[in-house]
Design a protein around this motif. Structure first.
Motif, PDB file in Angstrom:
ATOM      1  N   ASP A   1     -16.378 -37.616  17.207  1.00  0.00           N
ATOM      2  CA  ASP A   1     -16.555 -39.062  17.349  1.00  0.00           C
ATOM      3  C   ASP A   1     -17.934 -39.466  17.854  1.00  0.00           C
ATOM      4  O   ASP A   1     -18.389 -40.570  17.563  1.00  0.00           O
ATOM      5  CB  ASP A   1     -15.508 -39.631  18.318  1.00  0.00           C
ATOM      6  CG  ASP A   1     -14.098 -39.558  17.767  1.00  0.00           C
ATOM      7  OD1 ASP A   1     -13.917 -39.872  16.579  1.00  0.00           O
ATOM      8  OD2 ASP A   1     -13.185 -39.180  18.518  1.00  0.00           O
ATOM      9  N   ASP A   2     -18.584 -38.619  18.641  1.00  0.00           N
ATOM     10  CA  ASP A   2     -19.798 -39.010  19.356  1.00  0.00           C
ATOM     11  C   ASP A   2     -20.978 -38.106  19.011  1.00  0.00           C
ATOM     12  O   ASP A   2     -20.801 -36.931  18.667  1.00  0.00           O
ATOM     13  CB  ASP A   2     -19.573 -38.930  20.874  1.00  0.00           C
ATOM     14  CG  ASP A   2     -18.446 -39.819  21.354  1.00  0.00           C
ATOM     15  OD1 ASP A   2     -18.259 -40.899  20.774  1.00  0.00           O
ATOM     16  OD2 ASP A   2     -17.753 -39.427  22.310  1.00  0.00           O
TER      17      ASP A   2
ATOM     18  N   MET B   1     -29.428 -50.888  23.873  1.00  0.00           N
ATOM     19  CA  MET B   1     -28.066 -51.034  23.372  1.00  0.00           C
ATOM     20  C   MET B   1     -28.031 -51.578  21.946  1.00  0.00           C
ATOM     21  O   MET B   1     -27.147 -51.226  21.160  1.00  0.00           O
ATOM     22  CB  MET B   1     -27.256 -51.941  24.305  1.00  0.00           C
ATOM     23  CG  MET B   1     -27.029 -51.347  25.676  1.00  0.00           C
ATOM     24  SD  MET B   1     -26.073 -49.814  25.592  1.00  0.00           S
ATOM     25  CE  MET B   1     -26.447 -49.111  27.202  1.00  0.00           C
ATOM     26  N   ASP B   2     -28.997 -52.431  21.589  1.00  0.00           N
ATOM     27  CA  ASP B   2     -28.995 -52.971  20.233  1.00  0.00           C
ATOM     28  C   ASP B   2     -29.205 -51.870  19.206  1.00  0.00           C
ATOM     29  O   ASP B   2     -28.609 -51.895  18.114  1.00  0.00           O
ATOM     30  CB  ASP B   2     -30.067 -54.055  20.095  1.00  0.00           C
ATOM     31  CG  ASP B   2     -31.470 -53.542  20.404  1.00  0.00           C
ATOM     32  OD1 ASP B   2     -31.608 -52.647  21.258  1.00  0.00           O
ATOM     33  OD2 ASP B   2     -32.431 -54.043  19.787  1.00  0.00           O
TER      34      ASP B   2
ATOM     35  N   GLY C   1     -19.871 -43.402  19.891  1.00  0.00           N
ATOM     36  CA  GLY C   1     -20.828 -43.603  20.965  1.00  0.00           C
ATOM     37  C   GLY C   1     -21.826 -42.472  21.035  1.00  0.00           C
ATOM     38  O   GLY C   1     -21.858 -41.575  20.183  1.00  0.00           O
ATOM     39  N   VAL C   2     -22.654 -42.518  22.070  1.00  0.00           N
ATOM     40  CA  VAL C   2     -23.698 -41.515  22.283  1.00  0.00           C
ATOM     41  C   VAL C   2     -23.570 -40.984  23.709  1.00  0.00           C
ATOM     42  O   VAL C   2     -23.585 -41.757  24.673  1.00  0.00           O
ATOM     43  CB  VAL C   2     -25.102 -42.103  22.058  1.00  0.00           C
ATOM     44  CG1 VAL C   2     -26.174 -41.069  22.392  1.00  0.00           C
ATOM     45  CG2 VAL C   2     -25.250 -42.585  20.613  1.00  0.00           C
TER      46      VAL C   2
ATOM     47  N   PHE D   1     -22.444 -43.859  26.414  1.00  0.00           N
ATOM     48  CA  PHE D   1     -22.713 -45.227  25.976  1.00  0.00           C
ATOM     49  C   PHE D   1     -21.876 -45.552  24.736  1.00  0.00           C
ATOM     50  O   PHE D   1     -21.924 -44.826  23.739  1.00  0.00           O
ATOM     51  CB  PHE D   1     -24.204 -45.385  25.673  1.00  0.00           C
ATOM     52  CG  PHE D   1     -25.093 -44.979  26.820  1.00  0.00           C
ATOM     53  CD1 PHE D   1     -25.339 -45.856  27.863  1.00  0.00           C
ATOM     54  CD2 PHE D   1     -25.654 -43.707  26.864  1.00  0.00           C
ATOM     55  CE1 PHE D   1     -26.145 -45.479  28.934  1.00  0.00           C
ATOM     56  CE2 PHE D   1     -26.462 -43.321  27.925  1.00  0.00           C
ATOM     57  CZ  PHE D   1     -26.708 -44.207  28.965  1.00  0.00           C
ATOM     58  N   TYR D   2     -21.135 -46.680  24.808  1.00  0.00           N
ATOM     59  CA  TYR D   2     -20.238 -47.074  23.717  1.00  0.00           C
ATOM     60  C   TYR D   2     -20.362 -48.563  23.404  1.00  0.00           C
ATOM     61  O   TYR D   2     -19.370 -49.299  23.420  1.00  0.00           O
ATOM     62  CB  TYR D   2     -18.789 -46.724  24.080  1.00  0.00           C
ATOM     63  CG  TYR D   2     -18.593 -45.258  24.345  1.00  0.00           C
ATOM     64  CD1 TYR D   2     -18.462 -44.356  23.296  1.00  0.00           C
ATOM     65  CD2 TYR D   2     -18.565 -44.769  25.643  1.00  0.00           C
ATOM     66  CE1 TYR D   2     -18.300 -43.000  23.536  1.00  0.00           C
ATOM     67  CE2 TYR D   2     -18.406 -43.417  25.890  1.00  0.00           C
ATOM     68  CZ  TYR D   2     -18.275 -42.538  24.834  1.00  0.00           C
ATOM     69  OH  TYR D   2     -18.119 -41.197  25.077  1.00  0.00           O
ATOM     70  N   PRO D   3     -21.562 -49.052  23.104  1.00  0.00           N
ATOM     71  CA  PRO D   3     -21.713 -50.492  22.854  1.00  0.00           C
ATOM     72  C   PRO D   3     -20.947 -50.974  21.631  1.00  0.00           C
ATOM     73  O   PRO D   3     -20.564 -52.142  21.567  1.00  0.00           O
ATOM     74  CB  PRO D   3     -23.227 -50.660  22.684  1.00  0.00           C
ATOM     75  CG  PRO D   3     -23.730 -49.307  22.292  1.00  0.00           C
ATOM     76  CD  PRO D   3     -22.845 -48.333  23.011  1.00  0.00           C
ATOM     77  N   ARG D   4     -20.705 -50.091  20.660  1.00  0.00           N
ATOM     78  CA  ARG D   4     -19.925 -50.501  19.483  1.00  0.00           C
ATOM     79  C   ARG D   4     -18.498 -50.884  19.856  1.00  0.00           C
ATOM     80  O   ARG D   4     -17.845 -51.623  19.124  1.00  0.00           O
ATOM     81  CB  ARG D   4     -19.882 -49.367  18.457  1.00  0.00           C
ATOM     82  CG  ARG D   4     -21.099 -49.285  17.554  1.00  0.00           C
ATOM     83  CD  ARG D   4     -20.828 -48.375  16.378  1.00  0.00           C
ATOM     84  NE  ARG D   4     -21.802 -48.562  15.324  1.00  0.00           N
ATOM     85  CZ  ARG D   4     -21.632 -48.169  14.078  1.00  0.00           C
ATOM     86  NH1 ARG D   4     -20.496 -47.573  13.728  1.00  0.00           N
ATOM     87  NH2 ARG D   4     -22.558 -48.371  13.167  1.00  0.00           N
ATOM     88  N   TYR D   5     -18.012 -50.356  20.959  1.00  0.00           N
ATOM     89  CA  TYR D   5     -16.648 -50.633  21.398  1.00  0.00           C
ATOM     90  C   TYR D   5     -16.612 -51.554  22.614  1.00  0.00           C
ATOM     91  O   TYR D   5     -15.623 -51.592  23.341  1.00  0.00           O
ATOM     92  CB  TYR D   5     -15.917 -49.320  21.683  1.00  0.00           C
ATOM     93  CG  TYR D   5     -15.450 -48.635  20.421  1.00  0.00           C
ATOM     94  CD1 TYR D   5     -14.157 -48.802  19.949  1.00  0.00           C
ATOM     95  CD2 TYR D   5     -16.322 -47.846  19.678  1.00  0.00           C
ATOM     96  CE1 TYR D   5     -13.731 -48.196  18.782  1.00  0.00           C
ATOM     97  CE2 TYR D   5     -15.914 -47.237  18.501  1.00  0.00           C
ATOM     98  CZ  TYR D   5     -14.614 -47.416  18.060  1.00  0.00           C
ATOM     99  OH  TYR D   5     -14.199 -46.817  16.894  1.00  0.00           O
ATOM    100  N   GLY D   6     -17.699 -52.275  22.829  1.00  0.00           N
ATOM    101  CA  GLY D   6     -17.726 -53.245  23.909  1.00  0.00           C
ATOM    102  C   GLY D   6     -17.936 -52.649  25.280  1.00  0.00           C
ATOM    103  O   GLY D   6     -17.700 -53.318  26.293  1.00  0.00           O
ATOM    104  N   ILE D   7     -18.397 -51.394  25.353  1.00  0.00           N
ATOM    105  CA  ILE D   7     -18.605 -50.717  26.634  1.00  0.00           C
ATOM    106  C   ILE D   7     -20.041 -50.191  26.654  1.00  0.00           C
ATOM    107  O   ILE D   7     -20.313 -49.091  26.148  1.00  0.00           O
ATOM    108  CB  ILE D   7     -17.614 -49.552  26.819  1.00  0.00           C
ATOM    109  CG1 ILE D   7     -16.178 -50.049  26.664  1.00  0.00           C
ATOM    110  CG2 ILE D   7     -17.805 -48.893  28.186  1.00  0.00           C
ATOM    111  CD1 ILE D   7     -15.153 -48.944  26.587  1.00  0.00           C
TER     112      ILE D   7
END
Length: 215
Positions: free
Chosen positions: A100-101, A119-120, A129-130, A146-152
């Motif tokens: 997944d990451d 984050m962008d 995420g990364v 870091f999971y900005p795609r999932y709102g975190i």
């Protein structure tokens, strides 16, 4: 909440602000803690049926301490996504991909502590995420997730990430039992054990809030 049927895993799913995920360690730990301490489950071990297969959590002798049994996620060599270099903004040692990451390896813990990713650009990376990791100064390894795609933007402590981190660092350090520290704002410490095709994660949980919902 109904009690789980004898010898039958309890269904468990996880949802973030950005959608459903296949594995979430923190929420699994919290669920097991509530079942053991608030619901009164008396068995020493509980199994869950999930999108990642059957997972189990065992209550240990130390108060509020549990061991989670998750499937291993082996890192594989991968092409580097176009957005990743600018998103990280630091030179790295290697990049790998799990189920997944992405996993980015830095040389030093100090670099990881100072990391301020964009984050962008991380949102443009095609993955859940990364994870960024480095050898630790006091621990076997350290990480940030870091999971900005999932709102975190940054997760405080990420059990699922350690199913990928543990086999990598076990191979690098030549041992199967490791101490890990996640360098989020509140930090978190995990004991990680590589057991063939499973990763055992040990941590603690406490109840901090009780409430009632009327429907």
């Amino acid at each position: 909440m109904p009690a789980p049927a004898p010898h039958q895993p309890m269904p468990l799913r996880w949802f973030t602000p950005g959608g459903e995920v296949r594995l979430c360690g923190h929420a699994t730990l919290a669920t097991a803690h509530v079942l053991f301490t608030e619901i009164g489950l008396r068995t020493p071990r509980i199994a869950f049926s999930t999108l990642s297969g059957t997972l189990s959590v065992t209550r240990l002798e130390q108060p509020n301490t549990y061991q989670m049994n998750f499937p291993v996620d082996k890192p594989a060599a991968t092409p580097v996504p176009d957005a990743l270099p600018a998103a990280i903004g630091l030179p790295w040692q290697a990049v790998y991909k799990g189920s997944d990451d992405f996993l980015v390896i830095l040389a030093h813990e100090e670099e990881l502590r100072s990391l301020n990713p964009r984050m962008d650009l991380l949102q443009a990376v095609d993955a859940r995420g990364v994870i960024v990791s480095a050898p630790g100064t006091k621990d076997d390894f350290v990480s940030r997730c870091f999971y900005p795609r999932y709102g975190i933007p940054e997760d405080p402590v990420t059990g699922s990430a350690h199913t990928l981190l543990t086999p990598y660092w076990a191979a690098q350090l030549g041992k199967d039992v490791l101490t890990a520290r996640q360098l989020s704002a509140r930090e978190g410490i995990l004991q990680c054990t590589l057991a063939q095709d499973r990763v055992l994660l040990q941590g603690q949980a406490v109840t901090y809030l009780r409430g009632m919902i009327f429907l």
